[in-house]
Design a protein around this motif. Structure first.
Motif, PDB file in Angstrom:
ATOM      1  N   SER A 107      -0.223  -3.017  30.477  1.00 25.90           N
ATOM      2  CA  SER A 107      -0.735  -3.740  32.263  1.00 25.90           C
ATOM      3  C   SER A 107      -1.379  -3.054  33.274  1.00 25.90           C
ATOM      4  CB  SER A 107       0.560  -3.310  33.359  1.00 25.90           C
ATOM      5  OG  SER A 107       0.045  -4.419  34.805  1.00 25.90           O
ATOM      6  N   ALA A 108      -2.753  -3.804  33.075  1.00 25.23           N
ATOM      7  CA  ALA A 108      -3.860  -3.474  33.622  1.00 25.23           C
ATOM      8  C   ALA A 108      -3.808  -3.267  35.197  1.00 25.23           C
ATOM      9  CB  ALA A 108      -5.498  -4.651  33.373  1.00 25.23           C
ATOM     10  N   GLU A 109      -3.185  -4.132  35.807  1.00 23.18           N
ATOM     11  CA  GLU A 109      -2.501  -4.043  37.512  1.00 23.18           C
ATOM     12  C   GLU A 109      -2.036  -2.671  37.495  1.00 23.18           C
ATOM     13  OE1 GLU A 109      -0.351  -6.798  40.702  1.00 23.18           O
ATOM     14  OE2 GLU A 109      -0.802  -7.543  38.720  1.00 23.18           O
ATOM     15  N   ASP A 110      -1.129  -2.427  36.866  1.00 20.65           N
ATOM     16  CA  ASP A 110       0.198  -1.285  36.832  1.00 20.65           C
ATOM     17  C   ASP A 110      -0.753  -0.052  36.377  1.00 20.65           C
ATOM     18  OD1 ASP A 110       1.687  -2.694  38.345  1.00 20.65           O
ATOM     19  OD2 ASP A 110       2.929  -3.052  37.280  1.00 20.65           O
ATOM     20  N   GLU A 111      -2.017  -0.213  35.730  1.00 26.33           N
ATOM     21  CA  GLU A 111      -2.220   1.060  34.992  1.00 26.33           C
ATOM     22  C   GLU A 111      -1.258   1.978  33.877  1.00 26.33           C
ATOM     23  OE1 GLU A 111      -4.327   3.739  37.712  1.00 26.33           O
ATOM     24  OE2 GLU A 111      -5.780   2.752  38.048  1.00 26.33           O
ATOM     25  N   SER A 112      -0.935   0.902  33.331  1.00 19.44           N
ATOM     26  CA  SER A 112       0.687   1.907  32.414  1.00 19.44           C
ATOM     27  C   SER A 112      -0.050   0.684  30.987  1.00 19.44           C
ATOM     28  CB  SER A 112       1.998   1.161  32.644  1.00 19.44           C
ATOM     29  OG  SER A 112       1.936  -0.416  32.918  1.00 19.44           O
ATOM     30  N   ALA A 113       0.540   1.875  30.042  1.00 18.37           N
ATOM     31  CA  ALA A 113       0.473   1.088  28.890  1.00 18.37           C
ATOM     32  C   ALA A 113       1.994   0.947  28.243  1.00 18.37           C
ATOM     33  CB  ALA A 113       0.093   2.232  28.055  1.00 18.37           C
ATOM     34  N   ALA A 114       2.220   0.385  27.105  1.00 22.61           N
ATOM     35  CA  ALA A 114       3.420  -0.241  26.422  1.00 22.61           C
ATOM     36  C   ALA A 114       3.994   1.121  26.204  1.00 22.61           C
ATOM     37  CB  ALA A 114       3.085  -1.244  25.131  1.00 22.61           C
ATOM     38  N   GLY A 115       5.121   0.943  26.106  1.00 20.64           N
ATOM     39  CA  GLY A 115       6.142   2.236  26.545  1.00 20.64           C
ATOM     40  C   GLY A 115       7.873   2.251  26.577  1.00 20.64           C
ATOM     41  N   LEU A 116       8.044   3.420  27.840  1.00 20.04           N
ATOM     42  CA  LEU A 116       8.582   3.121  28.836  1.00 20.04           C
ATOM     43  C   LEU A 116       8.800   4.933  29.847  1.00 20.04           C
ATOM     44  CD1 LEU A 116      12.431   3.098  28.090  1.00 20.04           C
ATOM     45  CD2 LEU A 116      11.970   5.712  27.266  1.00 20.04           C
ATOM     46  N   GLU A 117       9.070   3.696  30.915  1.00 24.49           N
ATOM     47  CA  GLU A 117       9.226   4.552  32.408  1.00 24.49           C
ATOM     48  C   GLU A 117      10.237   5.022  32.690  1.00 24.49           C
ATOM     49  OE1 GLU A 117       7.171   2.721  35.474  1.00 24.49           O
ATOM     50  OE2 GLU A 117       5.312   2.163  34.002  1.00 24.49           O
ATOM     51  N   ASP A 122      -8.457  -2.768  25.235  1.00 27.17           N
ATOM     52  CA  ASP A 122      -8.306  -2.560  26.308  1.00 27.17           C
ATOM     53  C   ASP A 122      -7.783  -0.836  26.483  1.00 27.17           C
ATOM     54  OD1 ASP A 122      -8.519  -5.162  28.131  1.00 27.17           O
ATOM     55  OD2 ASP A 122     -10.235  -3.611  27.787  1.00 27.17           O
ATOM     56  N   ILE A 123      -7.975   0.614  27.063  1.00 24.05           N
ATOM     57  CA  ILE A 123      -6.726   1.192  27.738  1.00 24.05           C
ATOM     58  C   ILE A 123      -6.394   1.187  29.291  1.00 24.05           C
ATOM     59  CG2 ILE A 123      -7.177   3.549  28.200  1.00 24.05           C
ATOM     60  CD1 ILE A 123      -9.722   4.393  26.287  1.00 24.05           C
ATOM     61  N   TYR A 124      -4.514   0.985  29.272  1.00 28.58           N
ATOM     62  CA  TYR A 124      -3.880   0.421  29.920  1.00 28.58           C
ATOM     63  C   TYR A 124      -4.253   1.717  30.897  1.00 28.58           C
ATOM     64  CZ  TYR A 124      -3.536  -4.489  28.178  1.00 28.58           C
ATOM     65  OH  TYR A 124      -4.118  -5.549  27.657  1.00 28.58           O
ATOM     66  N   ASP A 125      -3.622   2.805  30.028  1.00 30.92           N
ATOM     67  CA  ASP A 125      -3.637   4.086  30.881  1.00 30.92           C
ATOM     68  C   ASP A 125      -4.231   5.411  30.248  1.00 30.92           C
ATOM     69  OD1 ASP A 125      -2.378   6.474  32.005  1.00 30.92           O
ATOM     70  OD2 ASP A 125      -0.594   5.949  31.501  1.00 30.92           O
ATOM     71  N   ASP A 126      -5.177   5.034  31.092  1.00 29.16           N
ATOM     72  CA  ASP A 126      -6.630   6.329  30.907  1.00 29.16           C
ATOM     73  C   ASP A 126      -6.627   7.450  31.241  1.00 29.16           C
ATOM     74  OD1 ASP A 126      -7.619   5.491  33.579  1.00 29.16           O
ATOM     75  OD2 ASP A 126      -8.988   4.644  33.949  1.00 29.16           O
ATOM     76  N   LYS A 127      -5.859   7.859  31.749  1.00 30.53           N
ATOM     77  CA  LYS A 127      -4.654   9.383  32.147  1.00 30.53           C
ATOM     78  C   LYS A 127      -5.920  10.087  31.243  1.00 30.53           C
ATOM     79  CE  LYS A 127      -3.222   8.813  35.752  1.00 30.53           C
ATOM     80  NZ  LYS A 127      -4.305   8.752  36.999  1.00 30.53           N
ATOM     81  N   LYS A 128      -6.380  11.170  31.293  1.00 31.16           N
ATOM     82  CA  LYS A 128      -7.485  11.776  30.856  1.00 31.16           C
ATOM     83  C   LYS A 128      -6.897  13.091  30.033  1.00 31.16           C
ATOM     84  CE  LYS A 128      -9.327  14.616  34.695  1.00 31.16           C
ATOM     85  NZ  LYS A 128     -10.617  14.275  35.020  1.00 31.16           N
ATOM     86  N   GLY A 129      -5.029  12.720  29.282  1.00 24.74           N
ATOM     87  CA  GLY A 129      -4.815  14.261  28.367  1.00 24.74           C
ATOM     88  C   GLY A 129      -3.663  12.865  27.609  1.00 24.74           C
ATOM     89  N   ASP A 188     -11.550  18.820  40.770  1.00 24.82           N
ATOM     90  CA  ASP A 188     -11.886  17.279  39.880  1.00 24.82           C
ATOM     91  C   ASP A 188     -11.705  16.371  40.570  1.00 24.82           C
ATOM     92  OD1 ASP A 188     -10.780  16.227  37.940  1.00 24.82           O
ATOM     93  OD2 ASP A 188      -8.726  15.362  38.082  1.00 24.82           O
ATOM     94  N   ALA A 189     -12.753  15.409  40.814  1.00 25.10           N
ATOM     95  CA  ALA A 189     -12.385  14.146  40.802  1.00 25.10           C
ATOM     96  C   ALA A 189     -11.719  12.704  39.726  1.00 25.10           C
ATOM     97  CB  ALA A 189     -14.290  13.641  41.039  1.00 25.10           C
ATOM     98  N   ASP A 190     -10.318  13.238  40.245  1.00 21.67           N
ATOM     99  CA  ASP A 190      -9.779  12.139  39.417  1.00 21.67           C
ATOM    100  C   ASP A 190      -9.753  10.486  39.412  1.00 21.67           C
ATOM    101  OD1 ASP A 190      -8.169  11.712  36.790  1.00 21.67           O
ATOM    102  OD2 ASP A 190      -6.502  12.850  38.292  1.00 21.67           O
ATOM    103  N   GLU A 191      -9.217   9.889  38.330  1.00 20.56           N
ATOM    104  CA  GLU A 191      -9.782   8.218  38.623  1.00 20.56           C
ATOM    105  C   GLU A 191      -8.593   7.637  39.470  1.00 20.56           C
ATOM    106  OE1 GLU A 191      -9.784  10.500  35.869  1.00 20.56           O
ATOM    107  OE2 GLU A 191     -11.431   9.756  34.001  1.00 20.56           O
ATOM    108  N   ASP A 192      -7.528   8.098  39.994  1.00 24.67           N
ATOM    109  CA  ASP A 192      -6.366   7.274  40.550  1.00 24.67           C
ATOM    110  C   ASP A 192      -6.993   7.289  41.320  1.00 24.67           C
ATOM    111  OD1 ASP A 192      -6.038   9.923  41.136  1.00 24.67           O
ATOM    112  OD2 ASP A 192      -4.342  10.027  40.632  1.00 24.67           O
TER     113      ASP A 192
END
Length: 627
Positions: free
Chosen positions: A111-121, A201-208, A302-306
């Motif tokens: 989900s690009a809107e929720d900034e979440s990648a396929a998986g488990l929350e 697309d990278i839906y969750d672009d956290k940098k780690g 840090d200037a984080d994307e979020d």
């Protein structure tokens, strides 16, 4: 629990004498020195003032940055959530004060809107301390939302691979403390399939590949018990392990691989990295111009994307190593306390302490005098082996550069104990401040720059330890601190370099500078002999011997005459990287090159050709083009 007990839990504690002078020396380890010339040396003794002093490779200084809450045995879970994965399905169970109604566990799609990648929350909104036990195989991102309390993730033979490059393997939203617990005899792998500039697309672009908003602590089931194995594999998107506070490692086996050429750093944090033990292997293959892979990097802000905001954290930005076995192979720096804006922040009063956003500032730094950034490096023990491979360059127009240094501190760098082996293409050691060596064993070799480079007004101070420093490419040198002092008060050392060296001054231990016309050519054993032909200093030169040797030993006495001899044949003794730490027997006296008397503690024997000695800073090559 008192501090001594804490220290014993944080590192294998060496009960012995930490000497901040000539008596902290090292033996009992294997290593190879310059140009793969292998030497094996065994435990022995080094004679100081005619008294046998025992020395040991396992020696360590007292640990620093001891925080009681960082010990996993002090974490008491209020409840446990167990999740057993079987490919894309899972089974759950609950224990303690929480139940299924307290924790939301849901499969999610990209989900690009929720900034979440396929998986488990896995979401918990309460304040209880939870333990999550994860096992099995899973494809996708595991996102644990547990913001308000410390948590523990127990990895019980867990293998996670992120789905189609959509997100990281493991994402943690807690701003508190998260323990990554690796029980003994378990083997775990976390793989991030993202790559830079990928077509999907990278839906969750956290940098780690492993990303945390809070502190990350890798540990066994107790802080002083040996844990299992965890591998983190980054295919080429930013960093392998990232924390917006600090990273701490206890006694686990941690293998981190930045596999793709577009990846960045192995370990990166905002405030600090503390290593207390374990077996750690960091490999960084990223070669993106101006952002090549480093092993350990603390960036300080840090200037984080979020949120696109800067977080100023006073006193943060340091690296502390208390123990462990660490192997680093990277394109760029091995270890750096970086502070990316260091030119403007150090000493700048606008950077004030913000303890609300940092457990480190709220604990270790709470009552400290540091109210401004202090990006220092401190090594108190352990075995560190660093190899850097990149070609140094700097584009003076754009500011793009690569500095493949071994260990860098933007502030001071202090070595108290441990064994450090550095084979680098840039400075083996570089400090924006001063370099202080109190003990341990250090081999610092640079193929293209200085062995040890300090830029602070106090320069380089050596109070003890064994040091072999080699920087023989003109105009570089073994010890470089410009016109600031190289002050030698103890230890056993040799440095090979060019005529462009910083001269020893204000030394309290006898130090000699020789031109190579006196100490001879490569692969030659040279020595200083006293009037009775007893050796007081013996060294076998590597394949490149440079034009100047700086040497110091407590065996060299003021007002005493010595003979320099080369081409000797010797037997016995104990050798560290070519330097004899217990003196051998002379079987063949070789050739005499000179005789002199030590008239001052800093004795410089200039060569007969009248060459000018002294600092003359070299420049990196101009930018060579895209890598």
């Amino acid at each position: 629990m008192n501090n001594i007990n804490l220290i014993k839990k944080m590192i294998p504690y060496f009960v012995g004498t930490l000497c901040i002078s000539v008596s902290l020396l090292l033996a009992g380890c294997n290593g190879d020195y310059f140009n793969n010339n292998n030497d094996t040396y065994t435990e022995g003794e080094y004679f100081v003032n005619e008294t046998a002093q025992n020395y040991s490779y396992s020696g360590s200084a007292p640990a620093t940055c001891v925080i009681e809450e960082d010990l996993y045995e002090n974490f008491e879970a209020d409840g446990t959530v167990s999740i057993s994965f079987n490919d894309n399905s899972w089974e759950t169970s609950f224990e303690g004060l929480i139940s299924e109604s307290d924790v939301s566990i849901n499969a999610v799609e990209n989900s690009a809107e929720d900034e979440s990648a396929a998986g488990l929350e896995i979401q918990y909104k309460g304040t209880c301390k939870l333990k999550y036990i994860l096992s099995g195989n899973f494809t996708g991102t595991v996102f644990i939302k547990n913001k308000k309390a410390d948590a523990a993730l127990v990895l019980n033979n867990l293998n996670i691979t992120s789905s189609d490059g959509a997100g990281p393997a493991l994402r943690l939203s807690s701003e508190k403390r998260t323990f990554i617990v690796v029980p003994a005899n378990t083997i775990n792998t976390l793989t991030d399939t993202r790559v830079l500039n990928q077509t999907n697309d990278i839906y969750d672009d956290k940098k780690g590949s492993v990303y945390s908003k809070g502190a990350l602590i890798f540990t066994g089931e107790t802080s002083d018990s040996k844990g299992g194995s965890l591998s983190v594999v980054n295919k080429g998107y930013k960093h392998a392990v990232y924390s917006k506070d600090y990273i701490r490692i206890a006694d686990v086996t941690l293998n981190v691989l930045v596999e793709g050429t577009t990846g960045r750093d192995c370990l990166r944090s905002l405030n600090g990295v503390i290593i207390d033990g374990g077996t750690i292997s960091l490999t960084g293959k990223g070669s993106v111009t101006d952002d090549e892979s480093t092993g350990i990097k603390v960036e300080g802000e840090d200037a984080d994307e979020d949120d696109m905001t800067l977080e100023y954290t006073a006193g943060a930005g340091f690296v502390i190593i208390n123990g462990g076995s660490i192997t680093i192979n990277t394109v760029a720096k091995g270890i750096t306390a970086h502070w990316k804006a260091s030119e403007s922040v150090i000493g700048n009063a606008q950077y004030t302490q913000n303890a609300d956003n940092s457990l480190l500032c709220a604990s270790f730094l709470k009552d400290s005098a540091y109210s401004l950034p202090n990006p220092y490096v401190e090594i108190n023990g352990g075995s560190i082996n660093i190899t850097t491979t990149g070609t140094p360059y700097e584009n003076h127009t754009t500011g793009e550069k690569c500095s493949p240094e071994g260990i860098e501190a933007k502030a001071n760098l202090t070595l108290n104990a441990g064994e450090i082996t550095l084979n680098c293409t840039d400075d083996a050691i570089n400090a924006g401040g001063n370099v202080i060596i109190n003990g341990g064993a250090l081999y610092a070799y640079s193929s293209q720059n200085d062995a040890i480079d300090a830029n602070g007004s106090a320069g380089i101070t050596i109070n003890g330890g064994i040091i072999v420093a080699i920087g023989v490419k003109d105009p570089e040198c073994a010890f470089d601190c410009d016109n600031n002092p190289v002050k030698i008060n103890g230890g056993l050392l040799v440095g090979l370099g060019t005529n462009n060296y910083s001269a020893p001054s204000g030394c309290s231990q006898s130090t000699v500078v020789l031109s190579n016309q006196y100490y001879g050519s490569s692969r030659n054993t040279m020595a200083l002999l006293d009037a009775d032909d007893n050796p007081v200093f013996v060294y076998t030169l590597p394949s490149s011997s440079g034009s100047v040797m700086i040497l110091s030993s407590p065996q060299i006495k003021l007002g005493t005459s010595y003979t320099v001899r080369t081409g000797l044949a010797v037997s016995g003794g104990t050798v560290y990287k070519g330097l004899y730490t217990s003196l051998p027997e002379i079987e063949d006296m070789g050739s005499e090159t000179d005789e002199f008397s030590i008239s001052s503690a800093s004795y410089i024997y200039t060569n007969s050709s009248g060459q000018n000695f002294g600092p003359n800073e070299g420049n990196r090559p101009e930018f060579p083009g895209r890598m």
